[in-house]
Scaffold this motif. Structure first.
Motif, PDB file in Angstrom:
ATOM      1  N   LEU A  77       0.860  -1.185   0.000  1.00 15.79           N
ATOM      2  CA  LEU A  77       0.000   0.000   0.000  1.00 15.79           C
ATOM      3  C   LEU A  77       0.897   1.235   0.000  1.00 15.79           C
ATOM      4  N   ASP A  78       0.675   2.132  -0.934  1.00 16.00           N
ATOM      5  CA  ASP A  78       1.571   3.282  -1.072  1.00 16.00           C
ATOM      6  C   ASP A  78       0.769   4.559  -1.297  1.00 16.00           C
ATOM      7  N   LEU A  79       0.835   5.457  -0.325  1.00 17.28           N
ATOM      8  CA  LEU A  79       0.237   6.782  -0.450  1.00 17.28           C
ATOM      9  C   LEU A  79       1.326   7.853  -0.370  1.00 17.28           C
ATOM     10  N   THR A  80       2.497   7.528  -0.849  1.00 12.23           N
ATOM     11  CA  THR A  80       3.665   8.409  -0.941  1.00 12.23           C
ATOM     12  C   THR A  80       4.275   8.717   0.421  1.00 12.23           C
ATOM     13  N   THR A  81       3.573   9.452   1.265  1.00 12.83           N
ATOM     14  CA  THR A  81       4.122   9.809   2.573  1.00 12.83           C
ATOM     15  C   THR A  81       3.847   8.757   3.635  1.00 12.83           C
ATOM     16  N   VAL A  82       3.059   7.761   3.292  1.00 13.70           N
ATOM     17  CA  VAL A  82       2.831   6.617   4.173  1.00 13.70           C
ATOM     18  C   VAL A  82       2.734   5.382   3.285  1.00 13.70           C
ATOM     19  N   GLY A  83       3.451   4.346   3.673  1.00 10.93           N
ATOM     20  CA  GLY A  83       3.449   3.113   2.898  1.00 10.93           C
ATOM     21  C   GLY A  83       3.411   1.917   3.822  1.00 10.93           C
ATOM     22  N   ALA A  84       2.956   0.791   3.307  1.00  8.72           N
ATOM     23  CA  ALA A  84       2.855  -0.410   4.134  1.00  8.72           C
ATOM     24  C   ALA A  84       2.999  -1.658   3.275  1.00  8.72           C
TER      25      ALA A  84
END
Length: 324
Positions: A77-84
């Motif tokens: 999961l990648d939202l640029t400033t938070v990833g998992a």
């Protein structure tokens, strides 16, 4: 007369804003639109059965009878400033860890839940708890709640969802999971937890922000073990968790205001079993959040991957804010 081009004149001549859309009737400017929070999940709702490939949403496949996994074996999961990243590991038949990440106008959020392997359908508990927890966090934060208060509300929602995962099942080991949440804003980091999933600050003066809710964790932190359990200093047995067989939904909460840029790491024991020292984790936290999450997952897999793995990495300060 002042008039909204979409909804006409106001109900009262002295009104300066449209009662319907909020448009400024003095300047003609439209009301600002609040950004909708963005959320990504590790669940696999609607995906094909891993046994025969048949589509469906029921717990068991109508075609082959195999129990569907709620989570994907591997998800990024990648939202640029938070990833998992979450992974099944090398020794488990299915991935029972869950991770959800979110971004809103003001900060970043994430929840990691680790399904308790000794319980039935723990993947259902972990995914329901993670998704309910993030939904409650975002609802509270976008309504103006303080991050610490939002953290408590998120844990309460997660506990309710984990209990509901049992349905009408009267098993002695109903679905259960651990829980850790993180909120990052422009000037603070706030975490809350129940169980032994952890939160780490990776930046100036790296630190483990959580204390495991296990006998060993409590004793290592200088806290007395509960009188109802045998105080074995090496025992990793949980003393707090979420599920129908637990009525403890109050998270431990910790907040800090870092002195510089860094990362907040949330993880299940599938990672911290292999790499647990804050300084070593901080040294490994190079690259973008999703790159860090991939690397740490690979460390756990290369170490043996004895358990499911879930890793979330949140940048501090959030959304380009400046650290104090």
């Amino acid at each position: 007369m002042r008039m909204c081009p979409e909804h006409g004149p106001p109900s009262e001549p002295e009104h300066k804003f449209c009662e319907v859309c909020g448009r400024n009737l003095m300047t003609g400017e439209a009301a600002p639109v609040e950004p909708v929070p963005t959320v990504w999940l590790s669940s696999r709702a609607g995906l094909a059965c891993v046994g025969c490939g048949a589509a469906g949403t029921e717990m068991y496949c109508d075609n082959c009878g195999r129990r569907r996994s709620v989570g994907r074996d591997h998800a990024e999961l990648d939202l640029t400033t938070v990833g998992a990243v979450t992974d099944r590991g090398r020794r488990r038949p299915r991935n029972e860890d869950a991770v959800v990440i979110g971004r809103y106008d003001g900060g970043l959020v994430s929840v990691v839940c680790d399904g308790v392997s000794t319980s039935t359908r723990s993947d259902a508990a972990s995914h329901r708890a993670a998704e309910a927890g993030v939904a409650a966090l975002l609802d509270a934060l976008t309504s103006g709640a303080d991050p610490a208060d939002a953290t408590v509300l998120g844990a309460h929602a997660a506990a309710k969802a984990a209990r509901a995962a049992a349905g009408t099942d009267a098993s002695d080991t109903p679905p259960s999971c651990t829980y850790v949440s993180g909120i990052v804003t422009a000037d603070a980091v706030t975490v809350g937890w129940i169980g032994d999933s952890r939160a780490y600050w990776l930046g100036p003066e790296p630190d483990c922000l959580t204390v495991d809710d296990s006998i060993a964790g409590q004793l290592a932190a200088g806290r007395p073990a509960p009188a109802t359990v045998e105080a074995d200093p090496t025992s990793r047995a949980l003393i707090r968790w979420l599920g129908a067989d637990s009525d403890d939904a109050e998270p431990q909460v910790r907040s800090l205001r870092p002195s510089g840029e860094g990362r907040l790491l949330l993880c299940s024991d599938g990672l911290h079993h292999y790499l647990s020292e804050p300084a070593e984790l901080a040294a490994a936290a190079t690259g973008t959040p999703i790159e860090v999450a991939r690397h740490l997952t690979a460390v756990a897999l290369d170490g043996g991957g004895h358990d499911n793995i879930a890793v979330a990495v949140l940048s501090f300060p959030a959304l380009g804010g400046s650290a104090p």
